[in-house]
Design a protein around this motif. Sequence first.
Motif, mmCIF file in Angstrom:
data_model
loop_
_atom_site.group_PDB
_atom_site.id
_atom_site.type_symbol
_atom_site.label_atom_id
_atom_site.label_comp_id
_atom_site.label_asym_id
_atom_site.label_seq_id
_atom_site.Cartn_x
_atom_site.Cartn_y
_atom_site.Cartn_z
ATOM 1 N N TYR A 1 0.834 -1.215 0.000
ATOM 2 C CA TYR A 1 0.000 0.000 0.000
ATOM 3 C C TYR A 1 0.861 1.254 0.000
ATOM 4 O O TYR A 1 0.630 2.180 -0.768
ATOM 5 C CB TYR A 1 -0.953 -0.033 1.187
ATOM 6 N N LEU A 2 1.839 1.288 0.918
ATOM 7 C CA LEU A 2 2.771 2.408 0.913
ATOM 8 C C LEU A 2 4.165 1.846 0.695
ATOM 9 O O LEU A 2 4.563 0.896 1.368
ATOM 10 C CB LEU A 2 2.740 3.160 2.244
ATOM 11 N N ILE A 3 4.873 2.407 -0.253
ATOM 12 C CA ILE A 3 6.256 1.978 -0.474
ATOM 13 C C ILE A 3 7.145 3.061 0.096
ATOM 14 O O ILE A 3 7.256 4.148 -0.466
ATOM 15 C CB ILE A 3 6.535 1.768 -1.976
ATOM 16 N N TRP A 4 7.727 2.782 1.257
ATOM 17 C CA TRP A 4 8.448 3.835 1.973
ATOM 18 C C TRP A 4 9.940 3.683 1.713
ATOM 19 O O TRP A 4 10.687 3.218 2.553
ATOM 20 C CB TRP A 4 8.101 3.748 3.471
ATOM 21 N N VAL B 1 -0.666 15.491 4.160
ATOM 22 C CA VAL B 1 -0.726 14.061 4.492
ATOM 23 C C VAL B 1 -1.091 13.275 3.234
ATOM 24 O O VAL B 1 -0.455 12.269 2.885
ATOM 25 C CB VAL B 1 -1.761 13.811 5.602
ATOM 26 N N GLY B 2 -2.111 13.771 2.521
ATOM 27 C CA GLY B 2 -2.512 13.103 1.290
ATOM 28 C C GLY B 2 -1.381 13.092 0.277
ATOM 29 O O GLY B 2 -1.129 12.081 -0.385
ATOM 30 N N ALA B 3 -0.668 14.218 0.192
ATOM 31 C CA ALA B 3 0.410 14.314 -0.803
ATOM 32 C C ALA B 3 1.529 13.327 -0.472
ATOM 33 O O ALA B 3 2.070 12.674 -1.370
ATOM 34 C CB ALA B 3 0.951 15.747 -0.837
ATOM 35 N N MET B 4 1.861 13.186 0.830
ATOM 36 C CA MET B 4 2.936 12.256 1.194
ATOM 37 C C MET B 4 2.501 10.820 0.905
ATOM 38 O O MET B 4 3.287 10.010 0.403
ATOM 39 C CB MET B 4 3.285 12.424 2.672
ATOM 40 N N ALA B 5 1.242 10.508 1.232
ATOM 41 C CA ALA B 5 0.757 9.157 0.956
ATOM 42 C C ALA B 5 0.739 8.905 -0.543
ATOM 43 O O ALA B 5 1.018 7.797 -1.012
ATOM 44 C CB ALA B 5 -0.635 8.977 1.546
ATOM 45 N N LEU B 6 0.419 9.953 -1.313
ATOM 46 C CA LEU B 6 0.391 9.809 -2.767
ATOM 47 C C LEU B 6 1.793 9.509 -3.298
ATOM 48 O O LEU B 6 1.968 8.641 -4.157
ATOM 49 C CB LEU B 6 -0.140 11.099 -3.388
ATOM 50 N N PHE C 1 -5.561 6.404 -5.187
ATOM 51 C CA PHE C 1 -6.737 7.233 -5.457
ATOM 52 C C PHE C 1 -7.183 7.973 -4.204
ATOM 53 O O PHE C 1 -7.481 9.173 -4.256
ATOM 54 C CB PHE C 1 -7.872 6.368 -6.010
ATOM 55 N N VAL C 2 -7.220 7.264 -3.061
ATOM 56 C CA VAL C 2 -7.664 7.922 -1.825
ATOM 57 C C VAL C 2 -6.710 9.060 -1.475
ATOM 58 O O VAL C 2 -7.135 10.160 -1.100
ATOM 59 C CB VAL C 2 -7.759 6.897 -0.677
ATOM 60 N N ALA C 3 -5.397 8.813 -1.619
ATOM 61 C CA ALA C 3 -4.422 9.851 -1.299
ATOM 62 C C ALA C 3 -4.565 11.035 -2.241
ATOM 63 O O ALA C 3 -4.513 12.189 -1.820
ATOM 64 C CB ALA C 3 -3.014 9.282 -1.378
ATOM 65 N N LEU C 4 -4.767 10.742 -3.511
ATOM 66 C CA LEU C 4 -4.923 11.815 -4.499
ATOM 67 C C LEU C 4 -6.111 12.698 -4.146
ATOM 68 O O LEU C 4 -6.041 13.926 -4.199
ATOM 69 C CB LEU C 4 -5.116 11.205 -5.886
ATOM 70 N N ILE D 1 -5.629 -1.917 5.740
ATOM 71 C CA ILE D 1 -5.835 -0.955 6.821
ATOM 72 C C ILE D 1 -5.273 0.416 6.449
ATOM 73 O O ILE D 1 -5.807 1.452 6.855
ATOM 74 C CB ILE D 1 -5.194 -1.498 8.128
ATOM 75 N N ILE D 2 -4.232 0.447 5.624
ATOM 76 C CA ILE D 2 -3.618 1.750 5.313
ATOM 77 C C ILE D 2 -4.533 2.616 4.446
ATOM 78 O O ILE D 2 -4.820 3.756 4.805
ATOM 79 C CB ILE D 2 -2.230 1.543 4.686
ATOM 80 N N PRO D 3 -5.051 2.096 3.321
ATOM 81 C CA PRO D 3 -6.007 2.937 2.596
ATOM 82 C C PRO D 3 -7.250 3.250 3.418
ATOM 83 O O PRO D 3 -7.815 4.344 3.288
ATOM 84 C CB PRO D 3 -6.368 2.115 1.352
ATOM 85 N N PHE D 4 -7.635 2.320 4.310
ATOM 86 C CA PHE D 4 -8.807 2.593 5.146
ATOM 87 C C PHE D 4 -8.548 3.786 6.060
ATOM 88 O O PHE D 4 -9.376 4.687 6.190
ATOM 89 C CB PHE D 4 -9.152 1.346 5.965
ATOM 90 N N GLU D 5 -7.353 3.799 6.693
ATOM 91 C CA GLU D 5 -7.031 4.915 7.575
ATOM 92 C C GLU D 5 -6.883 6.209 6.779
ATOM 93 O O GLU D 5 -7.250 7.283 7.245
ATOM 94 C CB GLU D 5 -5.734 4.640 8.340
#
Lengths: 513, 205
Positions: free
Chosen positions: A88-91, A136-141, A151-154, B145-149
């Motif tokens: 989901y997140l590639i950090w 926050v959205g931009a960092m997740a994006l 999409f949610v982050a965008l 859980i991550i997209p949910f949060e």
Amino acid sequence: MTFDVVYGLSPLLVVALGALLLMLAEAFGKPNPQGLAPTGEVSDAGAGRAGELGMGAAVVLFVGAALSLGVWLAGPDNLVGLELTRPYLIWDRFTVFVCFTLCLGGGLSCLLAGGYLTEHEIDRAEFFPLVLFSTVGAMALAAAGELLTLFVALETMSLGVYALVGLRRTPRSSEAALKYFLLGSFAAALMLFGAALLYGATGRTDLAGIGQAIAAIGQGEGPGAAQVLIALVLVVVGLAFKVSAVPFHMWTPDAYEGAPTPATSYMAVAVKTAAFAVMVRVLLIAFGDERLTSWASGWPPVLATLAVASMTVANLVAGRQSSVKRMLAYSSIAHAGYALVAVVATIRSPAAEGSILFYLLTYTVSTAGAFGALILCGSRGKEAVSYEDLAGIAKRHPAAAMAFSLFLLSLAGVPPTAGFFGKLYVFQAAIDAELYVLTVVGLLNSLVGAYYYLRVIVFMYMREPAPGATLAVPMRSGYVASALVIAAVLVIALGVLPNVTLEWAAIATVGRS
Amino acid sequence: MNAGNALFIVGALLCLVGALSTVIARSPIRAAMGLLITIIGIASLFLKLSAQFLAAIQIIVYAGAVVVLFVFVIMLIGADTSAGPPKSGGSVGSRIVAGGGMAVLSGLGLLLLARFDGQPVRFGPAAVGHGDVEAVGGLLFREAIIPFELATALLIVAVIGAIAVARSKARPRPAPPESHESKRLFHGPLHPRDAQRPLSKEPAE
């Protein structure tokens, strides 16, 4: 394990937490009578505290930037627990570098807003939670490695910005916000459609899985390949809208002009940075197979066309603007074009990703500084908007004019400022990738661009205001001044000593398939 | 044709008819009803995909709450205030260009699809328990859980944004710059009664 995750994601978590705390501070804080508009009405508790809240938001974002630096030094690869957040997140280092840039740009914009909102009596403390959540959205994006998260982050990032544009509630501001919202939603819908087609063709939602499946679909045979091509077009259109590349730039001048200037600065730096980060990741990981990255049958010629159109159209139109704010809006479109050159160069040059990151960093400090200087040059009722407003300001207020000149020179790419090295490395990457035509077009456009940046300087230093014209009076604000000092130090530091940052940018790659 | 295919055809037709009537209808209430039909059609498509829980949520949330809210707002504004489409600003030429562009694009898309022949991509049959409450819950709260949060951040930002944009209208804005100088002579009304009256040339709110 848990520590790894919390420490690794700390830039994101701190900004989210800070946004919640600021909301509480705004709701329960006492109104500050000195910051209130004389004719305004006190109806909410946090009224008149824009300066303090802006300071708070800026501190939160600078802490976020410092934590990004900390995570970078610890090395995201050493934080084993961060594997849990995949896909989901590639950090990775790429994400952390972008997070630093985003926090820096957001922090500078919040400092500017602290001065601007107070001066112009826009008593809207919602500005700061919106900026923080949008960040926050931009960092997740920037970190998103999966279509749903993406999409949610965008949307998190975009919704905050739509509201920022409409904050002022003048007819022009409302029109800009509505236009931006409608077009932005349309672009998001196109992208969602593309994502659905991708899922249909590959059965996966994570970018790496999509990349493997597309490579397996192979040499353009079967219905899956057609779906992938259509999805590619839709996704590229959605992303090109977010980075405001020509011909998807129609909303940019209006939205940038209608928004309060600190919000414009935020849109120009943070939204664009995050959109470029996700564009690089999606194109290189999901659409990174040999066929789609080849010049004959993939996305490079499309993006090259967008890059040439963005640079050329924006530079030609920018020279004809009479409003400086609108000129800076077109300049941001042109800069999207330069960055797109580097995106195209990623197909053959391994250094191109680093050059994009470095370019985005230099662009962030120069643009935030330029909008900040524009804010500094105006005060209540006497906002500096047009070239005429700035005429002769160097005689009256040399410091403001000098700051403005520095950032404009950086945007134009004059050595030894940050902007020069940003452009230099982009074009170097393009030459490495044997994109000679694109490089030449880019260089010619830099020359055209210098015309309208220098025109501002000519007006500031060599023109006298027309007799009887309203004079722009620079405001006095410690917040704006400190933002300008930070930006100026970074512009010069990145211009004189680019080595360390550039080395860091060079090792921050998305790890393509 | 088995029952599943019949359900798909009915659902797809409902979606298309509903979507078209939402766009075409002149009366806003009819458009809202068209939206309702679309939503029911989508719910039946979810059923066909063995996502029973999503189908129920679709009906409860969208048909039950969102469309009701739409109708409520339309009633509040007055159903006939916006009857009939507003005059379009574009000339005939620009409309032809836009329509032609859309037609060309759709044609290109069709051509692209037609060039590749073969079977469409097939997904395997759904696992037992796919799409019931437990499966959806497990997916939402364990795996994704991550997209949910992140969605919570999205909702908060939407609420703050809505408040920020909607609330500012109720507050009196400071006077425009032209009249600013003269008003600065007085810091507040001379008499309490004057506070009730607008200054000259300013329309009463």
